[in-house]
Design an enzyme around this catalytic site. Structure first.
Site, PDB file in Angstrom:
ATOM      1  N   THR A 194       0.492  19.196  18.144  1.00  0.00           N
ATOM      2  CA  THR A 194       0.742  17.451  18.550  1.00  0.00           C
ATOM      3  C   THR A 194       0.405  16.846  16.936  1.00  0.00           C
ATOM      4  O   THR A 194       1.249  16.369  16.347  1.00  0.00           O
ATOM      5  CB  THR A 194      -0.076  16.948  19.466  1.00  0.00           C
ATOM      6  OG1 THR A 194       0.793  15.539  19.148  1.00  0.00           O
ATOM      7  CG2 THR A 194      -1.486  16.695  19.263  1.00  0.00           C
ATOM      8  N   HIS A 222     -14.686  -0.310 -18.042  1.00  0.00           N
ATOM      9  CA  HIS A 222     -16.070  -1.365 -17.585  1.00  0.00           C
ATOM     10  C   HIS A 222     -15.370  -2.651 -17.463  1.00  0.00           C
ATOM     11  O   HIS A 222     -15.935  -3.435 -17.506  1.00  0.00           O
ATOM     12  CB  HIS A 222     -17.403  -1.341 -18.344  1.00  0.00           C
ATOM     13  CG  HIS A 222     -18.198   0.366 -18.510  1.00  0.00           C
ATOM     14  ND1 HIS A 222     -18.878   1.018 -17.647  1.00  0.00           N
ATOM     15  CD2 HIS A 222     -17.701   1.091 -19.583  1.00  0.00           C
ATOM     16  CE1 HIS A 222     -19.526   1.902 -17.915  1.00  0.00           C
ATOM     17  NE2 HIS A 222     -18.886   2.579 -18.830  1.00  0.00           N
ATOM     18  N   LYS A 240       6.712 -17.991  -9.688  1.00  0.00           N
ATOM     19  CA  LYS A 240       5.983 -15.803  -9.998  1.00  0.00           C
ATOM     20  C   LYS A 240       7.381 -14.949  -9.079  1.00  0.00           C
ATOM     21  O   LYS A 240       7.581 -14.961  -9.160  1.00  0.00           O
ATOM     22  CB  LYS A 240       5.372 -16.123  -8.306  1.00  0.00           C
ATOM     23  CG  LYS A 240       3.877 -16.999  -8.637  1.00  0.00           C
ATOM     24  CD  LYS A 240       2.508 -17.165  -7.369  1.00  0.00           C
ATOM     25  CE  LYS A 240       2.132 -15.884  -7.541  1.00  0.00           C
ATOM     26  NZ  LYS A 240       1.354 -15.548  -6.005  1.00  0.00           N
ATOM     27  N   VAL A 241       6.618 -14.219 -10.122  1.00  0.00           N
ATOM     28  CA  VAL A 241       7.353 -12.723  -9.657  1.00  0.00           C
ATOM     29  C   VAL A 241       5.791 -11.829  -9.320  1.00  0.00           C
ATOM     30  O   VAL A 241       4.900 -11.613 -10.237  1.00  0.00           O
ATOM     31  CB  VAL A 241       7.840 -11.750 -11.265  1.00  0.00           C
ATOM     32  CG1 VAL A 241       8.801 -10.624 -10.711  1.00  0.00           C
ATOM     33  CG2 VAL A 241       8.865 -13.009 -11.979  1.00  0.00           C
ATOM     34  N   SER A 297       7.554 -15.822  -4.839  1.00  0.00           N
ATOM     35  CA  SER A 297       6.221 -16.789  -3.342  1.00  0.00           C
ATOM     36  C   SER A 297       7.455 -17.532  -2.756  1.00  0.00           C
ATOM     37  O   SER A 297       8.165 -18.007  -3.522  1.00  0.00           O
ATOM     38  CB  SER A 297       4.962 -17.137  -4.581  1.00  0.00           C
ATOM     39  OG  SER A 297       4.650 -18.506  -3.354  1.00  0.00           O
ATOM     40  N   ARG A 343       3.394  17.394  14.068  1.00  0.00           N
ATOM     41  CA  ARG A 343       4.495  16.921  14.835  1.00  0.00           C
ATOM     42  C   ARG A 343       4.453  15.570  13.555  1.00  0.00           C
ATOM     43  O   ARG A 343       4.894  14.505  13.646  1.00  0.00           O
ATOM     44  CB  ARG A 343       4.517  16.303  15.752  1.00  0.00           C
ATOM     45  CG  ARG A 343       4.813  17.042  17.190  1.00  0.00           C
ATOM     46  CD  ARG A 343       5.016  16.555  18.747  1.00  0.00           C
ATOM     47  NE  ARG A 343       4.779  17.594  19.177  1.00  0.00           N
ATOM     48  CZ  ARG A 343       5.877  18.979  19.479  1.00  0.00           C
ATOM     49  NH1 ARG A 343       7.062  18.628  18.981  1.00  0.00           N
ATOM     50  NH2 ARG A 343       5.834  20.016  20.171  1.00  0.00           N
ATOM     51  N   ASN A 352       3.342  -1.955  -2.365  1.00  0.00           N
ATOM     52  CA  ASN A 352       3.870  -0.905  -1.172  1.00  0.00           C
ATOM     53  C   ASN A 352       2.980  -0.425  -1.506  1.00  0.00           C
ATOM     54  O   ASN A 352       2.415   0.600  -0.464  1.00  0.00           O
ATOM     55  CB  ASN A 352       5.522  -2.047  -0.777  1.00  0.00           C
ATOM     56  CG  ASN A 352       5.902  -0.780  -0.453  1.00  0.00           C
ATOM     57  OD1 ASN A 352       5.566   0.010  -0.330  1.00  0.00           O
ATOM     58  ND2 ASN A 352       6.207  -1.266   0.796  1.00  0.00           N
TER      59      ASN A 352
END
Ligand SMILES: O=C(O)C[C@H](Nc1ncnc2c1ncn2[C@@H]1O[C@H](COP(=O)(O)O)[C@@H](O)[C@H]1O)C(=O)O
Length: 484
Positions: A363, A192, A323-324, A317, A366, A331
């Site tokens: 279709t 939680h 920043k990293v 950034s 595909r 992604n």
């Protein structure tokens, strides 16, 4: 003068979708199996293998010609037929497209393309070859779906086994290595979102290894079904043309031994696609587990449990130079979601077809390459992300050191055991520990003092006092061994 450049005028053509544009390099391995030319090439492989079986028979029929009047094909003739799909390149793709533009039927265009190649057979094999006169054997007794279902099954099988599965397995292997390496690395756990019983980083990763392995084992054991039984699955045309042939046996031989698939004996015009629903369901499930992993690791990074190795020369950034960002995990998370939505649609819709066939599956199928492509892209990014993180020992230790209240659980459980064993003064263990610990900041000294105040026997008191948040991890380290 203002010139307006049209992007559609640029050659080679600009891709509309990111899989074939921005991410092409990462998804390219699937092109070999899942693209439209790959499907047409596979259709040709199916067509020529069918011709070879019809001409030369198989062990089960004593290697007798199945269609009367056709002579057994020589080794050279068979090799010529098999070279047709293998030589299907840019020129062939254009030729097939030209036929399709006329026929408006993709499988018929494959048939005409093969006819064309048969006409040229004499140039290679000499005028004695029977291939030039065998156009009528191409697509003999077949409906398009006989060719399509086998081709698609083989494309998907190859795409999964040669590309997707190795990429997924690489993630699992990587996680298993990390699980092993960090099996003893204690860390605070959160249920939680609140501090809970400590665990080890390795054990938490091993949970993912175990979960993913179960799904990958299902993918490895997946059946790929195929059929070749004519326009409505009755072998009607086959029998009308050649009544003395055991077509059921021929069909079984072709699907099983020539195509390397599981024979489906009972269908409408279409193979029912149930195996596809099963496979896409499993891959979608795998995607969701990986999605869970991405989100977990993202949050571990945010918490400081994992540190990221900055990539030399890369920008985190555009405005905050320090920043990293965990962009690979983000992604992957997004592309797993897109993959799941496509896979779920495929699973849900492919299993339905009106009466003996409708063409909605054509279709829809595909998009199998896209569904796998988004997952492959995610696997690629996830691997990049996993390669760039390592545990941040200082942050992990600091979290443990500032959460001594997590020892409330072992102390109250030990009190219960003592009470059950008849030791006096051990009543209301939960309530006593709760009184001390709930909502308070607790130090090592507070814990020791509490233990001293209880009537524990010496051994239990010593065992409890030896506990720290970092050592209260049970057998987490050993449990890692269950991940394989
Ligand atoms: O063997 C047959 O063709 C039998 C026929 N059923 C069909 N079976 C398989 N393919 C067929 C069928 N019908 C059309 N087409 C061709 O499929 C292609 C569909 O194109 P798309 O919608 O872009 O996937 C597109 O190329 C279509 O021409 C029937 O009447 O039952």
């Amino acid at each position: 003068m203002l010139l307006s450049m049209k992007l559609t005028d640029i050659s080679p053509a600009i891709a509309l979708t990111p899989l074939d544009g921005r991410y092409h390099k990462q998804t390219a391995p699937l092109v070999e199996y899942m693209s439209e030319p790959a499907l047409n090439r596979e259709r040709m492989r199916v067509e020529v293998e069918w011709m070879i079986l019809l001409a030369n028979g198989f062990e089960g029929n004593g290697n007798q010609t199945i269609v009367p009047g056709v002579k057994p094909l020589t080794d050279d003739e068979q090799a010529y037929l098999r070279s047709i799909p293998e030589n299907f390149g840019a020129e062939g793709i254009a030729q097939h497209a030209a036929y399709e533009a006329k026929t408006h039927h993709d499988v018929k265009a494959v048939e005409y393309y093969i006819d064309d190649q048969l006409e040229k057979a004499a140039d290679v094999l000499g005028h004695d070859t029977q291939l030039t006169g065998l156009k009528t054997l191409v697509h003999f007794a077949c409906t398009s779906e006989d060719i399509n279902n086998l081709s698609i099954a083989r494309c998907v099988k190859n795409g999964v086994e040669q590309v997707w599965l190795p990429a997924a397995q690489a993630i699992v292997d990587h996680l298993a290595q990390k699980a092993d390496a960090y099996r003893d690395k204690a860390m605070l756990s959160l249920t939680h979102g609140q501090p809970a019983t400590p665990t080890t980083l390795g054990k938490e990763l091993a949970v993912y290894v175990y979960r993913l392995n179960r799904q990958l084992n299902k993918v490895k054991a997946q059946e790929y079904l195929g059929k070749i039984n004519g326009a409505t699955g009755t072998f009607g045309a086959h029998l009308a043309a050649c009544p003395d042939v055991d077509w059921v046996a021929v069909s079984r031989e072709f699907v099983t031994n020539r195509m390397g698939l599981t024979w489906n004996p009972l269908t409408t015009q279409i193979e029912s696609h149930d195996w596809q629903a099963e496979l896409y369901g499993t891959i979608s499930h795998t995607n969701r587990i990986l999605h869970n992993l991405c989100v977990d690791v993202w949050m571990y990074i945010s918490r400081g449990v994992f540190a990221q190795v900055p990539v030399k020369g890369a920008t985190g950034s555009s405005t905050m130079p320090h920043k990293v960002n965990p962009i690979r995990f983000e992604n992957a998370e997004a592309n797993l979601e897109i993959s799941c939505s496509l896979l779920d649609t495929l699973s849900a819709t492919l299993v339905e077809s009106r009466w003996q066939r409708d063409l909605t599956d054509s279709t829809t199928q595909r998009n199998i390459g896209s569904a796998l492509g988004y997952s492959l892209l995610a696997l690629n990014n996830l691997m990049g992300g996993l390669n760039s993180i390592h545990p941040n020992d200082v942050a992990i230790q600091a979290e443990l050191d500032s959460n001594w209240e997590v020892l409330g659980e072992p102390i109250q459980t030990a009190m219960r055991a003592c009470e059950l064993a008849g030791l006096p003064g051990m009543d209301k263990p939960y309530e006593k520990v709760k009184e001390l610990m709930r909502g308070h900041e607790i130090s090592k000294d507070d814990v020791e003092r509490f233990i001293d105040q209880q009537a524990f026997d010496k051994a239990t008191a010593a065992r409890l006092k030896a506990l720290t948040p970092a050592t209260y991890t049970g057998v987490a380290s050993k449990l890692v061994d269950f991940d394989r």
